[in-house]
Each structure stands twice: as structure tokens, then as C-alpha cells.
Design an enzyme around this catalytic site. Structure first.
Site, PDB file in Angstrom:
ATOM      1  N   ASP A 191     -29.576 -27.329 125.481  1.00 27.86           N
ATOM      2  CA  ASP A 191     -28.718 -26.171 125.247  1.00 27.86           C
ATOM      3  C   ASP A 191     -27.459 -26.774 124.643  1.00 27.86           C
ATOM      4  O   ASP A 191     -26.686 -27.440 125.358  1.00 27.86           O
ATOM      5  CB  ASP A 191     -28.404 -25.456 126.565  1.00 27.86           C
ATOM      6  CG  ASP A 191     -27.566 -24.218 126.319  1.00 27.86           C
ATOM      7  OD1 ASP A 191     -26.635 -24.295 125.496  1.00 27.86           O
ATOM      8  OD2 ASP A 191     -27.842 -23.180 126.931  1.00 27.86           O
ATOM      9  N   HIS A 192     -27.264 -26.598 123.348  1.00 26.89           N
ATOM     10  CA  HIS A 192     -26.205 -27.388 122.707  1.00 26.89           C
ATOM     11  C   HIS A 192     -24.819 -27.064 123.252  1.00 26.89           C
ATOM     12  O   HIS A 192     -23.895 -27.848 123.124  1.00 26.89           O
ATOM     13  CB  HIS A 192     -26.257 -27.256 121.170  1.00 26.89           C
ATOM     14  CG  HIS A 192     -25.637 -26.012 120.635  1.00 26.89           C
ATOM     15  ND1 HIS A 192     -26.287 -24.815 120.613  1.00 26.89           N
ATOM     16  CD2 HIS A 192     -24.424 -25.770 120.096  1.00 26.89           C
ATOM     17  CE1 HIS A 192     -25.499 -23.892 120.074  1.00 26.89           C
ATOM     18  NE2 HIS A 192     -24.357 -24.449 119.755  1.00 26.89           N
ATOM     19  N   HIS A 255     -26.761 -19.962 126.572  1.00 28.26           N
ATOM     20  CA  HIS A 255     -25.396 -20.511 126.514  1.00 28.26           C
ATOM     21  C   HIS A 255     -24.457 -19.815 127.517  1.00 28.26           C
ATOM     22  O   HIS A 255     -23.709 -20.456 128.239  1.00 28.26           O
ATOM     23  CB  HIS A 255     -24.794 -20.347 125.122  1.00 28.26           C
ATOM     24  CG  HIS A 255     -25.664 -20.866 124.013  1.00 28.26           C
ATOM     25  ND1 HIS A 255     -26.469 -21.970 124.147  1.00 28.26           N
ATOM     26  CD2 HIS A 255     -25.845 -20.431 122.734  1.00 28.26           C
ATOM     27  CE1 HIS A 255     -27.103 -22.189 123.000  1.00 28.26           C
ATOM     28  NE2 HIS A 255     -26.747 -21.265 122.142  1.00 28.26           N
TER      29      HIS A 255
HETATM   30  C1  BG6 Z   1     -27.276 -20.737 118.651  1.00 26.79           C
HETATM   31  C2  BG6 Z   1     -27.680 -19.344 118.281  1.00 26.79           C
HETATM   32  O1  BG6 Z   1     -27.985 -21.181 119.763  1.00 26.79           O
HETATM   33  O2  BG6 Z   1     -25.879 -20.752 118.940  1.00 26.79           O
HETATM   34  C3  BG6 Z   1     -26.884 -18.845 117.099  1.00 26.79           C
HETATM   35  O3  BG6 Z   1     -29.064 -19.331 117.951  1.00 26.79           O
HETATM   36  C4  BG6 Z   1     -25.401 -18.976 117.384  1.00 26.79           C
HETATM   37  O4  BG6 Z   1     -27.198 -17.504 116.788  1.00 26.79           O
HETATM   38  C5  BG6 Z   1     -25.070 -20.375 117.845  1.00 26.79           C
HETATM   39  O5  BG6 Z   1     -24.719 -18.675 116.172  1.00 26.79           O
HETATM   40  C6  BG6 Z   1     -23.631 -20.460 118.304  1.00 26.79           C
HETATM   41  O6  BG6 Z   1     -23.295 -21.800 118.496  1.00 26.79           O
HETATM   42  P1  BG6 Z   1     -21.831 -22.319 118.194  1.00 26.79           P
HETATM   43  O7  BG6 Z   1     -21.889 -23.765 118.569  1.00 26.79           O
HETATM   44  O8  BG6 Z   1     -21.544 -22.077 116.757  1.00 26.79           O
HETATM   45  O9  BG6 Z   1     -20.919 -21.513 119.080  1.00 26.79           O
END
Ligand code: BG6
Length: 513
Positions: A191-192, A255
Site C-alpha cells: 500500500d504505497h 489507503h
Molecule cells: C492510487 C489510486 O492507489 O493512489 C489512485 O489508484 C490515486 O487513483 C493514488 O490517484 C493516490 O496516490 P497519491 O500518492 O498521489 O496520493
């Protein structure tokens, strides 16, 4: 996390889905940065795997421009020349078991060529569609690339990307397929958000300081608001995927619930993967809808229509590329949840995420209760114009992005001959305090897999508990478009989200970036 200060040793990295966007935009740039910072040594082969025929040279050339796009200095170019020598490409049809035998041999041959330590761990990154995960793991097994002896199981680590399931049933199935061939501790579900520096700081801020933690409970907190707002829409033909997913699956289920766990969990006995994930799991087990009523009373959905975002015209969702003209897919979701445990019982957690909102901002705002008596009048001024307003509660805001910061809003005496209150903020801004750049989430997460540290990855029980929590909402929404409310692009979402808070005389915080 205890291992976090260690450098990773020799590791072989295989990326399945090497022709994809994730490999080009995130994985290879992250590995390049790790190599530049000496976290990835020259004995670590990075092997891209995909269906098309391609030479190593072609693969390197394709990636070069994307890696050097923001930095084409002579130093970066020299670093690329070094790094690209450990970059290889092998053609594999993921669905064809026979190809894996050749892949196994090629991997060994490349390890010998680079002098990789014998028995060094191998990381297999599945940057493919989830429908290929099972084939990939079966193929690895057929080629003898999964250690059979439990004592050496750590030699293979498999990283999987979201979407991890489409709902509870499909997530369970995917889990079952993976755990048929792998042990849970060989699986790293990314989960990045957990790789973001400011997200990791939530635990340090809470448990590394003495003064806020005693206040974070139902005795002092009135409500917690977690916002993941995006100003982008369906750039890069993303509409096709997004229309099968929507805001609930795409961001809230993963997230946003991870952020909730970090802000609500109890301190772990040890700062280690198992203990931290156990505490997060307890939060998910105690998570409940914010009302006993119908789903519509605690979850609302919206879809953007055309509007202006940052003064630029934006299309309606239904007019975006590859989105059906009658789509009822939600691009916004807000939810009222509660955590039924000793610490948080009765405290509303308001969650929201959406596309094409006013600003891109991710933050956790903890709003404290009002003092028991309002002894002073509160003044607020805009320029020279001051007026008496309702007292504002104290707020602690953890700003995850952009302008990463932590700030506290509290009251002070306005200078003068009367007792008048003026709200002010005390803040800590990353940019003002640190000159080092914040590492990209994928840099940190890839390094952690190489170090064998699974703290920042989602365990299967967490994942299933999160799906279980959102299941009634998904079921209700799949049954028809009722309740879908439209909001103009460039706003903070549909009015039903405001009404949900108004039920308890609360309002959403308007984040000012
Ligand atoms: C991803 C989603 O996991 O997270 C995207 O699939 C979203 O739709 C993105 O835009 C948001 O990540 P960040 O790091 O730009 O807040």
C-alpha cells in the site's frame, strides 16, 4: 522496522509486468535512486520480465528517459550508466509454466555473472494484473524457485500490488491462491501510502512524544476527519480501470483505512512488524458503521460533473475517456465510522476521498472538545475587519501531502484591553526543517522488502477485515444508482456529505493548502 537502519545485502529483483506503467514510472526510478544512495549494490541483478521479445539494451534504453526525466545532470547520467549494467530483460509468458524453467536458469546465470552472494534473497515483484498472480506463483513453484524448506523460505519474497481483490470474496480467493504456494511471511502486499515519509511519522509523532498521546481518546477528542482529496480526474485513459473500481475500492478500502489504523491504534509492545500489525488489526476489528441505520446514513457517494479545477475547465466524469456515458460509479465517498473500543467509543471518524476536488490534499485532522465553559468572546479578523464568531475548537492536523506539516490550532489572547480570543496556529513544516528530500514511497518500500522488513505492508487479516467493513456499502451501491449525488468538479464534494456531519452539528474542515 527494527531492521530499518540496516543496509540491504545482495538481492535479486525480478519484476513481472516489466513493460507496464508502474515499472517505468515508479519501480525502476525507485531502484535507480536506491542505487545512487548505495542502498542497492552492483551485485543485485534487476530482471524485467514480460511477454514481448526485447534485448537488455532495448529495455535499458526504454527506461532511461523516464528515469532521467527530472534530472539529466552529468552526475545522474553517470549513475544511470552504472545502474543500467545490472538491469536485464527476459521474455516470459506468465501463463506458460515451461518459460519459468528458463527464467530460473537465466536468474542463476545473471547472479553468477554479477557475483551475487549464494543464497541471497530473491524479490519477485508482481506488477501485473491480479488475475495473473496465481499463474505467476504456480510458475515459480514449477520451476523450483520457491524454497521448499521452511527454514529458507525467506529467500523468496513476493510483492503484490493493489487492487488486491474487488470485494471480500475475490480478496479471499486471491489470498487462498497465494497462500497455497507461499507462506504469509513471503507475501508483501504493497500500500504505497505506508511508504510515505509523513505517514510513517504518524507513529513516531504519537509514540515518540509524551504530550499528545494522553489526549488522543474519547475523553478529549470530539471527532477525527481523514481526507484524501485529489484534484486530478481520469488522466492517462484511467477511466477504463476506474469505472470498474470507484473511490471506495480505489482509495478508502486501503489507503484511507490504513491512515485510520495508524492514528487510532494503541502503542505496540515492541516496534516490530508483528506487534504493529496486531495493533492495526485490533482497530479494524473494532471498526463499525457510525449509525445503526441504513447504509445511506453513514456512507455517501458522489460523482463529479463538469466544473473548474484550479481555474481550468474539467470534464464531467461521464465524459471522460473510456467511461460509459451512463456510469453510476462513485468518484467520491464519505463515511462516518466509529471504533468500538475503550479508547475511542463514541468518537466519530469522518472519512472522505474523491477525484476532481478543490485541492490535492491528504490530512488527518483531530478536533478536540470545546473547553467546558466559554468564558471569552472569540474574535476573527480578515485584514482589518474583525468580528465575534463562535469559539473554534483546538485542532491537531497531520498534513500528509502536499506541504507536509503538523500544526496545532489553539486560542490566544488578542493584544488589547479586553479578554478576547484569537485562534492561532503553531506549525512544523518539513521543508523548513529538513533539507534532505523526502524519499519516494516506492524507494522506502522496495528497500524494506530487500531488508525483509514487512512492517509497512498489509497482512492478510488486515486486508480481509478492511474488505469486510466496506462490504455492506459495496453491496448496497451495486444494487442500483440510488443515492448517487453529483458535485461540480473543483468543489469539496456532494452536499449529502455535509448533511451527514450536520446530523451531529459538525462540519468538515476546509483544508487550506
Ligand atoms: C492510487 C489510486 O492507489 O493512489 C489512485 O489508484 C490515486 O487513483 C493514488 O490517484 C493516490 O496516490 P497519491 O500518492 O498521489 O496520493
Amino acid at each position: 522496522m527494527t531492521a530499518s537502519n540496516n543496509l540491504a545485502g545482495d538481492t535479486t529483483i525480478l519484476i513481472f509486468g516489466a513493460s507496464g506503467d508502474l515499472t517505468t514510472r515508479k519501480l525502476i526510478p525507485a531502484l535507480f535512486q536506491l542505487s545512487r544512495q548505495n542502498y542497492l549494490n552492483e551485485r543485485c541483478p534487476v530482471i524485467g520480465v514480460a511477454r514481448r521479445e526485447k534485448s537488455d539494451e532495448q529495455f535499458r534504453n526504454e527506461l532511461k528517459s523516464s528515469v532521467l526525466k527530472d534530472d539529466d545532470t552529468a552526475e545522474a547520467l553517470a549513475a544511470w550508466e552504472t545502474f543500467s549494467q545490472q538491469l536485464f530483460y527476459r521474455q516470459v509468458d506468465i501463463t506458460c509454466e515451461a518459460d519459468y524453467v528458463a527464467l530460473g536458469q537465466a536468474t542463476e546465470e545473471l547472479e553468477q555473472r554479477l557475483g551475487t552472494e549464494a543464497d541471497a534473497p530473491r524479490v519477485v515483484y508482481l506488477a501485473t494484473t491480479p488475475s495473473l498472480f496465481d499463474d505467476a506463483v504456480r510458475g515459480l513453484n514449477a520451476a523450483g524457485m520457491i524454497p521448499t524448506d521452511r527454514r529458507h523460505s525467506d529467500r523468496l519474497r513476493v510483492v503484490v500490488e493493489k487492487p488486491f481483490g474487488h470485494d471480500l470474496d475475490s480478496a479471499e480467493l486471491l489470498n487462498e491462491q497465494l497462500t497455497n504456494q507461499l507462506h504469509e511471511d513471503q507475501i508483501y502486499r504493497i500500500d504505497h501510502y505506508l511508504g510515505k515519509e509523513t505517514v510513517q511519522n504518524i507513529l513516531l509523532f504519537r509514540f515518540g512524544n509524551a504530550f499528545f498521546e494522553p489526549l488522543l481518546n474519547r475523553n478529549h477528542v470530539d471527532n477525527v476527519q481523514i481526507t484524501v482529496a485529489e484534484s486530478i480526474g481520469m488522466e492517462g485513459s484511467r477511466g477504463g480501470y476506474y469505472d470498474t473500481s470507484g473511490a471506495l475500492r480505489d482509495v478508502l478500502q486501503n489507503h484511507l483505512l490504513q491512515l485510520l489504523c495508524l492514528v487510532a491504534m494503541d502503542p505496540p509492545a515492541l516496534f516490530q512488524a508483528r506487534e504493529i500489525r496486531d495493533e492495526k488489526m485490533k482497530v479494524l476489528q473494532a471498526l463499525r458503521p457510525g449509525s445503526n441505520g441504513h447504509v445511506d446514513t453513514w456512507a455517501v457517494r458522489g460523482q463529479y460533473t463538469e466544473g473548474l479545477v484550479n481555474r481550468q475547465p474539467a470534464l464531467a466524469y461521464r465524459d471522460e475517456e473510456r467511461v460509459p456515458a451512463n456510469s453510476s460509479r462513485e468518484t467520491y465517498v464519505a463515511m462516518h465510522a466509529e471504533i468500538d473500543n475503550w479508547r475511542w467509543a463514541g468518537v466519530p471518524f469522518f472519512l472522505r476521498t474523491g477525484k476532481r476536488m478543490t485541492e490535492r490534499v491528504t490530512e488527518i485532522a483531530i478536533q478536540f472538545k470545546h473547553p467546558p465553559l466559554n468564558l471569552f468572546s472569540t474574535i476573527e479578523c480578515e485584514g482589518d475587519l474583525c468580528s465575534i464568531v463562535e469559539a473554534r475548537p483546538n485542532q491537531l492536523v497531520l498534513r500528509i501531502q502536499p506541504k507536509e506539516s503538523i500544526f496545532l490550532r489553539f486560542s490566544t489572547k488578542r493584544p488589547g484591553m479586553q479578554y478576547q480570543v484569537q485562534p492561532v496556529a503553531m506549525d512544523f513544516d518539513y521543508e523548513d526543517h529538513f533539507t534532505t528530500h523526502l524519499p519516494e514511497a516506492y524507494e522506502r518500500l522496495l528497500l524494506d522488502v530487500m531488508r525483509g522488513d514487512s512492517t509497512l505492508f498489509t497482512r492478510s487479516d488486515e486486508l480481509l477485515a478492511a474488505w469486510r467493513f466496506v462490504a455492506p456499502v459495496l453491496r448496497h451501491w451495486e444494487s442500483g444508482p440510488a443515492g448517487l449525488e453529483f458535485y461540480p468538479a473543483g468543489t469539496w464534494g456532494p452536499s449529502s456529505a455535509d448533511r451527514m456531519l450536520a446530523e451531529s452539528r459538525r462540519v468538515w474542515r476546509e483544508p487550506k493548502v
